[in-house]
Design an enzyme around this catalytic site. Structure first.
Site, PDB file in Angstrom:
ATOM      1  N   ARG A   1      10.967  -1.398  11.033  1.00  0.00           N
ATOM      2  CA  ARG A   1       9.856  -1.022  11.916  1.00  0.00           C
ATOM      3  C   ARG A   1       9.708  -1.985  13.092  1.00  0.00           C
ATOM      4  NH1 ARG A   1       4.656   0.329   8.243  1.00  0.00           N
ATOM      5  NH2 ARG A   1       3.647  -1.031   9.759  1.00  0.00           N
TER       6      ARG A   1
ATOM      7  N   ARG B   1      11.718  -5.402   4.892  1.00  0.00           N
ATOM      8  CA  ARG B   1      11.395  -3.987   4.638  1.00  0.00           C
ATOM      9  C   ARG B   1      12.316  -3.069   5.443  1.00  0.00           C
ATOM     10  NH1 ARG B   1       5.472  -1.799   5.471  1.00  0.00           N
ATOM     11  NH2 ARG B   1       5.719  -2.745   7.524  1.00  0.00           N
TER      12      ARG B   1
ATOM     13  N   ARG C   1     -10.175   0.509   8.231  1.00  0.00           N
ATOM     14  CA  ARG C   1      -9.665  -0.817   8.576  1.00  0.00           C
ATOM     15  C   ARG C   1     -10.700  -1.649   9.332  1.00  0.00           C
ATOM     16  NH1 ARG C   1      -3.912   0.082   8.614  1.00  0.00           N
ATOM     17  NH2 ARG C   1      -2.814  -1.797   9.217  1.00  0.00           N
TER      18      ARG C   1
ATOM     19  N   LYS D   1       0.832  -1.209   0.000  1.00  0.00           N
ATOM     20  CA  LYS D   1       0.000   0.000   0.000  1.00  0.00           C
ATOM     21  C   LYS D   1       0.868   1.260   0.000  1.00  0.00           C
ATOM     22  CE  LYS D   1      -2.189  -1.127   3.803  1.00  0.00           C
ATOM     23  NZ  LYS D   1      -1.529  -2.410   4.127  1.00  0.00           N
TER      24      LYS D   1
ATOM     25  N   ARG E   1      -0.698  -9.151  13.184  1.00  0.00           N
ATOM     26  CA  ARG E   1      -1.266  -8.144  12.270  1.00  0.00           C
ATOM     27  C   ARG E   1      -2.080  -8.831  11.176  1.00  0.00           C
ATOM     28  NH1 ARG E   1       4.042  -5.248  10.664  1.00  0.00           N
ATOM     29  NH2 ARG E   1       2.747  -4.144   9.152  1.00  0.00           N
TER      30      ARG E   1
HETATM   31  P1  AP5 Z   1       4.688  -1.612   1.870  1.00  0.00           P
HETATM   32  O1  AP5 Z   1       4.401  -0.774   0.677  1.00  0.00           O
HETATM   33  O2  AP5 Z   1       5.412  -0.995   3.007  1.00  0.00           O
HETATM   34  O3  AP5 Z   1       3.346  -2.360   2.360  1.00  0.00           O
HETATM   35  P2  AP5 Z   1       2.100  -1.813   3.175  1.00  0.00           P
HETATM   36  O4  AP5 Z   1       0.897  -2.462   2.567  1.00  0.00           O
HETATM   37  O5  AP5 Z   1       2.126  -0.331   3.259  1.00  0.00           O
HETATM   38  O6  AP5 Z   1       2.399  -2.493   4.584  1.00  0.00           O
HETATM   39  P3  AP5 Z   1       2.248  -1.910   6.054  1.00  0.00           P
HETATM   40  O7  AP5 Z   1       3.020  -2.849   6.956  1.00  0.00           O
HETATM   41  O8  AP5 Z   1       2.591  -0.477   6.115  1.00  0.00           O
HETATM   42  O9  AP5 Z   1       0.735  -2.123   6.273  1.00  0.00           O
HETATM   43  P4  AP5 Z   1       0.000  -2.145   7.581  1.00  0.00           P
HETATM   44  O10 AP5 Z   1      -1.381  -1.978   7.107  1.00  0.00           O
HETATM   45  O11 AP5 Z   1       0.247  -3.352   8.420  1.00  0.00           O
HETATM   46  O12 AP5 Z   1       0.677  -0.979   8.441  1.00  0.00           O
HETATM   47  P5  AP5 Z   1       0.218   0.483   8.809  1.00  0.00           P
HETATM   48  O13 AP5 Z   1       1.397   1.326   8.868  1.00  0.00           O
HETATM   49  O14 AP5 Z   1      -0.936   0.912   7.965  1.00  0.00           O
HETATM   50  O15 AP5 Z   1       5.510  -2.898   1.357  1.00  0.00           O
HETATM   51  C1  AP5 Z   1       5.974  -3.890   2.253  1.00  0.00           C
HETATM   52  C2  AP5 Z   1       7.335  -4.421   1.780  1.00  0.00           C
HETATM   53  O16 AP5 Z   1       7.146  -5.151   0.576  1.00  0.00           O
HETATM   54  C3  AP5 Z   1       8.352  -3.317   1.449  1.00  0.00           C
HETATM   55  O17 AP5 Z   1       9.619  -3.752   1.818  1.00  0.00           O
HETATM   56  C4  AP5 Z   1       8.238  -3.154  -0.078  1.00  0.00           C
HETATM   57  O18 AP5 Z   1       9.457  -2.707  -0.656  1.00  0.00           O
HETATM   58  C5  AP5 Z   1       7.899  -4.583  -0.500  1.00  0.00           C
HETATM   59  N1  AP5 Z   1       7.023  -4.629  -1.682  1.00  0.00           N
HETATM   60  C6  AP5 Z   1       5.976  -3.799  -1.978  1.00  0.00           C
HETATM   61  N2  AP5 Z   1       5.391  -4.172  -3.137  1.00  0.00           N
HETATM   62  C7  AP5 Z   1       6.082  -5.279  -3.569  1.00  0.00           C
HETATM   63  C8  AP5 Z   1       5.950  -6.137  -4.719  1.00  0.00           C
HETATM   64  N3  AP5 Z   1       4.993  -5.930  -5.647  1.00  0.00           N
HETATM   65  N4  AP5 Z   1       6.839  -7.155  -4.841  1.00  0.00           N
HETATM   66  C9  AP5 Z   1       7.797  -7.376  -3.901  1.00  0.00           C
HETATM   67  N5  AP5 Z   1       7.971  -6.606  -2.800  1.00  0.00           N
HETATM   68  C10 AP5 Z   1       7.123  -5.573  -2.638  1.00  0.00           C
HETATM   69  O19 AP5 Z   1      -0.366   0.269  10.293  1.00  0.00           O
HETATM   70  C11 AP5 Z   1       0.506  -0.054  11.373  1.00  0.00           C
HETATM   71  C12 AP5 Z   1      -0.311  -0.202  12.648  1.00  0.00           C
HETATM   72  O20 AP5 Z   1      -0.941   1.051  12.975  1.00  0.00           O
HETATM   73  C13 AP5 Z   1      -1.468  -1.205  12.595  1.00  0.00           C
HETATM   74  O21 AP5 Z   1      -1.035  -2.520  12.873  1.00  0.00           O
HETATM   75  C14 AP5 Z   1      -2.414  -0.652  13.665  1.00  0.00           C
HETATM   76  O22 AP5 Z   1      -1.981  -1.000  14.951  1.00  0.00           O
HETATM   77  C15 AP5 Z   1      -2.243   0.869  13.497  1.00  0.00           C
HETATM   78  N6  AP5 Z   1      -3.212   1.441  12.548  1.00  0.00           N
HETATM   79  C16 AP5 Z   1      -2.935   2.039  11.339  1.00  0.00           C
HETATM   80  N7  AP5 Z   1      -4.058   2.422  10.716  1.00  0.00           N
HETATM   81  C17 AP5 Z   1      -5.082   2.089  11.539  1.00  0.00           C
HETATM   82  C18 AP5 Z   1      -6.493   2.198  11.419  1.00  0.00           C
HETATM   83  N8  AP5 Z   1      -7.081   2.740  10.330  1.00  0.00           N
HETATM   84  N9  AP5 Z   1      -7.251   1.718  12.455  1.00  0.00           N
HETATM   85  C19 AP5 Z   1      -6.678   1.172  13.551  1.00  0.00           C
HETATM   86  N10 AP5 Z   1      -5.355   1.015  13.715  1.00  0.00           N
HETATM   87  C20 AP5 Z   1      -4.556   1.462  12.710  1.00  0.00           C
HETATM   88 MG    MG Z   2       2.330   1.096   4.831  1.00  0.00          MG
END
Ligand code: AP5
Ligand code: MG
Length: 221
Positions: free
Chosen positions: A156, A123, A88, A13, A167
């Protein structure tokens, strides 16, 4: 363009958000990045959020909805925005609708659980900008260093294997249902268009496929 990026942790994402936001000149609203900024600043919200994030659980709907509602009133959101990691839960999606925030498209990036651990354990992130890399799939030009600022990259805190598994479980129990939520809405007038992309393809292929669909949407509006 008002867009939502849906997908499990590590689906790409954040990676795809960069391309989409640049192309349509809209801000990326990543609730995860907002929470990590609060953690880094040591605010009360940050202290509360850190415990929840480290466990791989979700921060409460009230807090998140409040954060997002405030954020979208800022001037840079006037031409649109991209939600990354929001909504989410069904409660967050309903609150968005109830607030009259019309979404043009929901882009779902689908990736099976088996690929996620490898993606997240490799990552590396730049906390200041939210830019993400992967040691194998998307390495920075210089190991361990952000391409743009030259600052150090971090692994992270929630990218440990046990937290990743939690997660994923949280995603399956609370977030995955949103695909169905938006599919059911599709019949209604003015409902967001659903765009599903196979996220196991290369970063560039995912980018191009999402772009093709979003360009059609941008052209028709
Ligand atoms: P990346 O692009 O970083 O993936 P992502 O989908 O953004 O993953 P996140 O870990 O950020 O998602 P998340 O939803 O768990 O975390 P968030 O920060 O939102 O890519 C991942 C890796 O893969 C990278 O190394 C990249 O280079 C590689 N990659 C990408 N595309 C690729 C491809 N096509 N092929 C190969 N490799 C690839 O949330 C964190 C925490 O915050 C949550 O757990 C929760 O506690 C809290 N939180 C956030 N939002 C909310 C909400 N709305 N409600 C409640 N709690 C929330
Ligand atoms: Mg992200």
């Amino acid at each position: 363009m008002r867009l939502i990026l849906l997908g499990p942790p590590g689906a790409g994402k954040g990676t795809q958000a960069r391309f989409i936001c640049e192309r349509y000149d809209i801000p990326q609203i990543s609730t995860g990045d907002m929470l990590r900024a609060a953690v880094a600043m040591g605010t009360e919200l940050g202290r509360q959020a850190q415990v929840v994030m480290d466990a791989g659980d979700l921060v409460s709907d009230d807090i998140i909805i409040g954060l997002v509602k405030e954020r979208i009133t800022e001037l840079d959101c006037a031409p649109g925005f991209l939600f990354d990691g929001f909504p989410r839960t069904v409660a967050q999606a309903e609150a968005t609708r109830d607030a009259g925030v019309d979404i043009d498209a929901v882009v779902e990036i689908a990736v099976p659980d088996d690929d996620i651990v490898q993606r997240l354990s490799g990552r590396r992130s730049h906390p200041g900008s939210g830019r993400v890399y992967h040691v194998t799939f998307n390495p920075p030009k210089v190991e361990g260093v952000d391409d743009v600022t030259g600052e150090l990259l971090v692994h992270r805190d929630d990218d440990r294997e046990d937290t990743i598994r939690n997660r994923l479980a949280t995603y399956h129990s609370q977030t995955e249902v949103l695909t169905e939520f938006y599919r059911e809405l599709e019949a209604e007038a003015g409902a967001p268009q659903l765009i599903k992309v196979d996220g196991t393809q290369s970063i560039e292929t995912v980018r191009d496929q999402a772009q093709t669909e979003l360009d059609k949407l941008a052209g028709s509006s």
